[in-house]
Scaffold this active site. Structure first.
Site, PDB file in Angstrom:
ATOM      1  CE  LYS A 230      52.488  52.413 123.190  1.00  0.00           C
ATOM      2  NZ  LYS A 230      53.046  53.084 121.998  1.00  0.00           N
ATOM      3  CE  LYS A 242      60.731  53.475 120.348  1.00  0.00           C
ATOM      4  NZ  LYS A 242      60.000  53.879 119.138  1.00  0.00           N
ATOM      5  CG  ASP A 253      55.496  54.375 123.950  1.00  0.00           C
ATOM      6  OD1 ASP A 253      54.749  55.093 123.272  1.00  0.00           O
ATOM      7  OD2 ASP A 253      55.874  53.259 123.577  1.00  0.00           O
ATOM      8  CG  ASP A 312      59.880  50.708 117.806  1.00  0.00           C
ATOM      9  OD1 ASP A 312      59.508  50.790 118.999  1.00  0.00           O
ATOM     10  OD2 ASP A 312      60.315  51.675 117.159  1.00  0.00           O
ATOM     11  CD  GLU A 314      55.943  49.152 121.795  1.00  0.00           C
ATOM     12  OE1 GLU A 314      55.484  50.178 122.332  1.00  0.00           O
ATOM     13  OE2 GLU A 314      56.634  49.208 120.759  1.00  0.00           O
ATOM     14  NE  ARG A 316      51.142  48.890 115.635  1.00  0.00           N
ATOM     15  CZ  ARG A 316      51.477  49.532 114.514  1.00  0.00           C
ATOM     16  NH1 ARG A 316      51.215  48.973 113.339  1.00  0.00           N
ATOM     17  NH2 ARG A 316      52.077  50.700 114.551  1.00  0.00           N
TER      18      ARG A 316
END
Length: 467
Positions: A230, A242, A253, A312, A314, A316
């Protein structure tokens, strides 16, 4: 970048300070064998043989001194048992009285890692070089340290300097180093084949355009392994934005992509006999007039329609398209890394990646590999009974489970829908961050679940000399 190859050298009887290792169980026996002078020096420094303790033993001349250090188990050294020494000892050369440090060489090197990209005025400390008799293992241990540092560097770099294009540059550098082929699908070209990656990243604009980065390497006749990471380079949460406290660390992330790229580097560096397919869906989840919205229906590469319950969730989505592509080549094994859910951190904390797999043998192998590599993960269930939490009234699936329960599990169940049923698959929901420092492991970006997966692949696919 830290030059790890300068920190671990073959022992050719060079001048060096000796390091004696003891543990609490054997401390009294060791102490009784020492002369009165040494016993007095050890007592003055309050050394008792516990882990991470040490004492300096003066010699006859000013430079003739040695070290005694405590470890948890002298017969079974951990990766980190010498790391504190490597952080605090003066510059110079050192050797173990036992001659072999085994896995502890990793911690010796990673303890000297520095992320100094934005602190050019700070002079780094001089190197502490460990001499080893295990000459044949030096290159492999250096590659491990380099892979850990790669994850740390990528994750530590702020999003302004580590967007999708810079992540692409990092992948290209690895591809060129090992002669791998690389293809990139960018921007609006994603809309047809990878619509969910495109939807997540389109609001970030041209300079941060989303992309799917693919790297291929290896003999086509070898077992096919796909690795997916990811690569959300910054996650604002999208329109379900957020709070600022939760956004502060979202530069990390893309930690899954960092792990996947580092694993690919290890595979190619060891020349494992596999056919590797690395896939990194890279995007920034931004807020804009063309951002995808709660309630939207997205089409995916494998044909499933996805209702957006929360923008949020996102990661996946981008992984779904990448996993679908990975499965189209019928790989023997698919591995994905992702900083996917806060629920995993609530369940197992920051140190343990949450492990999900559809294969019992793979789960057993990962548990053993984690122990042997001193890099544990913790298995959570792919509990199909929670699949109803992802139901949608108007689409095939919802991207966010209702009710707030079992968030890590429902995220894994979402990903499972994009993996071919007959393909072995392993998903690691990793934190990729260390909230506080430990010996050899500074605060910041961290590789968690990297060495264990590589160890598993070595056991599964390595040549006889590597197994």
């Amino acid at each position: 970048m830290t030059e790890f190859s300068e920190l671990l050298k073959a022992d050719n009887n060079q001048p060096a300070h000796m390091i004696q290792i003891v543990d609490a169980a054997g401390f009294e026996t060791w102490l009784a064998a020492q002369p009165d002078r040494v016993r007095a020096i050890v007592a003055a420094q309050k050394f008792s043989g516990k882990g991470y303790e040490h004492a300096i033993i003066p010699g006859e001349g000013p430079a003739d001194w040695s070290v005694v250090t405590g470890v948890a188990n002298q017969a079974n050294l951990s990766a980190w048992c010498l790391a504190k020494l490597a952080e605090i000892l003066p510059e110079g050369h050192y050797r173990l009285a036992q001659g072999q440090a085994g896995p502890a060489t990793l911690g010796w090197m990673t303890a000297q890692y520095r992320f100094d990209r934005y602190r050019k005025d700070e002079a780094p400390p001089g190197p502490r070089v460990l001499l080893t008799e295990e000459v044949a293992k030096i290159d492999a241990q250096v590659r491990l340290a380099e892979a850990v540092a790669l994850v740390r560097d990528l994750v530590n770099t702020p999003a302004a300097d580590m967007g999708p294009s810079q992540l692409e540059d990092a992948a290209r550098a690895v591809a060129e180093e090992f002669g791998a082929s690389m293809t990139v699908t960018r921007g609006d070209a994603l809309e047809q084949g990878f619509p969910m990656i495109h939807a997540v990243g389109r609001a970030a604009g041209k300079d941060f355009a989303p992309r799917l980065i693919e790297l291929r390497w290896g003999d086509p006749s070898h077992p096919h392994v796909a690795v997916v990471g990811k690569g959300i380079c910054f996650d604002s949460g999208g329109l379900d934005i957020k709070p600022s406290s939760a956004m502060r660390l979202m530069k990390k992330d893309m930690g899954g992509a960092a792990h996947a790229l580092a694993l690919a580097r290890l595979i190619m560096g060891a020349r494992l006999p596999v056919r590797l397919h690395l896939l990194i869906p890279a995007a920034e989840n931004a807020v804009g007039a063309n951002a995808f919205r709660p309630g939207d229906i997205l089409h995916s590469r494998n044909g499933l329609t996805v209702e957006i319950g929360n923008t949020d969730a996102e990661g996946r989505l981008v992984l779904g398209d990448a996993l679908a592509l990975a499965g189209e080549d019928s790989p023997e094994l698919i591995i994905d890394y992702a900083t996917l859910t806060g629920a995993a951190r609530v369940a197992v904390g920051p140190d343990l990646p949450a492990l999900f797999t559809n294969d019992e043998g793979l789960a057993t192998d990962m548990e053993e590999a984690g122990k042997e590599a001193d890099d544990p993960s913790w298995r959570l269930p792919l509990w199909d009974g929670y699949a109803d939490m992802l139901k949608s009234d108007i689409a095939d699936i919802n991207n966010a489970g209702e009710g707030g329960f079992a968030g890590a599990i429902t995220a894994a169940l979402f990903l499972k829908r994009f993996v071919p049923e007959d393909t072995k698959w392993m998903h690691l929901d990793t934190f990729a961050w260390r909230p506080s420092a430990r010996p050899g492991r500074p605060k910041g970006g961290e590789a968690l679940g990297l060495r264990s997966v590589f160890h598993l692949l070595q056991r599964r696919y390595g040549t006889p000399a590597q197994k």
